[in-house]
Design a protein around this motif. Sequence first.
Motif, PDB file in Angstrom:
ATOM      1  N   HIS A  64       4.056  -4.720  11.784  1.00  0.00           N
ATOM      2  CA  HIS A  64       3.131  -4.157  10.800  1.00  0.00           C
ATOM      3  C   HIS A  64       2.289  -5.294  10.237  1.00  0.00           C
ATOM      4  O   HIS A  64       2.478  -6.456  10.606  1.00  0.00           O
ATOM      5  CB  HIS A  64       3.871  -3.361   9.721  1.00  0.00           C
ATOM      6  CG  HIS A  64       4.770  -4.166   8.833  1.00  0.00           C
ATOM      7  ND1 HIS A  64       5.891  -4.834   9.283  1.00  0.00           N
ATOM      8  CD2 HIS A  64       4.717  -4.409   7.499  1.00  0.00           C
ATOM      9  CE1 HIS A  64       6.485  -5.432   8.269  1.00  0.00           C
ATOM     10  NE2 HIS A  64       5.795  -5.199   7.164  1.00  0.00           N
ATOM     11  N   HIS A  66       1.698  -6.549   7.121  1.00  0.00           N
ATOM     12  CA  HIS A  66       1.977  -7.362   5.937  1.00  0.00           C
ATOM     13  C   HIS A  66       1.954  -8.841   6.314  1.00  0.00           C
ATOM     14  O   HIS A  66       2.318  -9.220   7.430  1.00  0.00           O
ATOM     15  CB  HIS A  66       3.335  -6.985   5.326  1.00  0.00           C
ATOM     16  CG  HIS A  66       3.265  -5.746   4.473  1.00  0.00           C
ATOM     17  ND1 HIS A  66       4.357  -4.948   4.228  1.00  0.00           N
ATOM     18  CD2 HIS A  66       2.224  -5.198   3.801  1.00  0.00           C
ATOM     19  CE1 HIS A  66       3.989  -3.947   3.429  1.00  0.00           C
ATOM     20  NE2 HIS A  66       2.711  -4.068   3.167  1.00  0.00           N
ATOM     21  N   HIS A  69       4.464 -10.909   8.214  1.00  0.00           N
ATOM     22  CA  HIS A  69       4.727 -10.566   9.618  1.00  0.00           C
ATOM     23  C   HIS A  69       3.559 -10.898  10.539  1.00  0.00           C
ATOM     24  O   HIS A  69       3.732 -10.932  11.757  1.00  0.00           O
ATOM     25  CB  HIS A  69       5.073  -9.070   9.735  1.00  0.00           C
ATOM     26  CG  HIS A  69       6.320  -8.716   8.998  1.00  0.00           C
ATOM     27  ND1 HIS A  69       7.537  -8.531   9.621  1.00  0.00           N
ATOM     28  CD2 HIS A  69       6.560  -8.575   7.669  1.00  0.00           C
ATOM     29  CE1 HIS A  69       8.462  -8.277   8.708  1.00  0.00           C
ATOM     30  NE2 HIS A  69       7.894  -8.298   7.514  1.00  0.00           N
ATOM     31  N   HIS A 141       7.868   2.583   5.909  1.00  0.00           N
ATOM     32  CA  HIS A 141       7.431   1.430   5.126  1.00  0.00           C
ATOM     33  C   HIS A 141       6.124   1.871   4.461  1.00  0.00           C
ATOM     34  O   HIS A 141       5.521   2.836   4.920  1.00  0.00           O
ATOM     35  CB  HIS A 141       7.239   0.235   6.084  1.00  0.00           C
ATOM     36  CG  HIS A 141       7.282  -1.116   5.434  1.00  0.00           C
ATOM     37  ND1 HIS A 141       8.274  -1.515   4.593  1.00  0.00           N
ATOM     38  CD2 HIS A 141       6.423  -2.181   5.530  1.00  0.00           C
ATOM     39  CE1 HIS A 141       8.039  -2.761   4.187  1.00  0.00           C
ATOM     40  NE2 HIS A 141       6.928  -3.183   4.742  1.00  0.00           N
ATOM     41  N   ASP A 169      10.138  -3.854   9.176  1.00  0.00           N
ATOM     42  CA  ASP A 169      10.472  -3.537   7.786  1.00  0.00           C
ATOM     43  C   ASP A 169      10.602  -2.022   7.664  1.00  0.00           C
ATOM     44  O   ASP A 169       9.666  -1.292   8.003  1.00  0.00           O
ATOM     45  CB  ASP A 169       9.371  -4.014   6.842  1.00  0.00           C
ATOM     46  CG  ASP A 169       9.424  -5.505   6.563  1.00  0.00           C
ATOM     47  OD1 ASP A 169      10.266  -6.192   7.171  1.00  0.00           O
ATOM     48  OD2 ASP A 169       8.610  -5.974   5.742  1.00  0.00           O
TER      49      ASP A 169
END
Length: 259
Positions: A64, A66, A69, A141, A169
């Motif tokens: 993802h 964020h 990451h 998430h 996550d």
Amino acid sequence: MRLTILGCAGSFPSADSAASGYLVQADDEDGRTWSVVLDLGSGALGALQKYGDARRLDAIGVSHLHVDHVADVAALHVLRKYDPTGALPAVPLFGPAGTADRVLQLSGSEHPSEQFDVASWEAGAAVVVGPLTLTPIPVEHPVPAFGLRVTGPSSLPDGGTATLSYSGDTDTCPGLDALATDVDLLLVEAAYLEGRDDHLRGIHLTGRRAGQAAARGGARRMVLTHIPAWNDPAVTEAEARAVYDGPIALAYPGAVYVV
Ligand SMILES: [Zn+2]
Ligand SMILES: [Zn+2]
């Protein structure tokens, strides 16, 4: 398959670890080693140079978008584009829709298309990279996020095929259960703590919820990761151990798991 932990600090780098980054490698029948990086969060590019080879990657898969990451995908773009011996060829980069724009945003100016062949994960649609097959599975998430189920040749003496799953996550969800089902190794996040974080749902797992997923799915082994610096990993491990009977390890930078 071999899994090398590049970074395992949850949500932000710690004093001792980069944020999320995982190197998965497997050898094909000709003896060529294929290397895939799952996530490349803040600081993970440094560890990739220590434990792998940032110039020789066969694919990158981002769970993802964020920053913990994906941040160092933008840094890898610089390393590959401006190598004094010549720009390196584009490497396949898989991620949620919007990955190219996210890397552009992080890099500030230059579009990443020269260094990355960007493609979007489609739920359940497997991607083949040499001897490795990566299947993205949506998880829960606050932003679009995927866990990854990776199948490839076993590196254990018995041979055959092995499977490892990476949760990305997520909180407890059907996707996590699918990832945990019948895997040799479940690499699973556990950013929250029972009690302290009970009011926060739909974002992260606790050690207990990670362990429950591993137990439900019959995962043969679990590695806990994405534990933020403000948590005590021993508490997380104890939470998981209370509900899961199999082997549990706490990820640390440089750890190698043979699957
Ligand atoms: Zn994270
Ligand atoms: Zn996240």
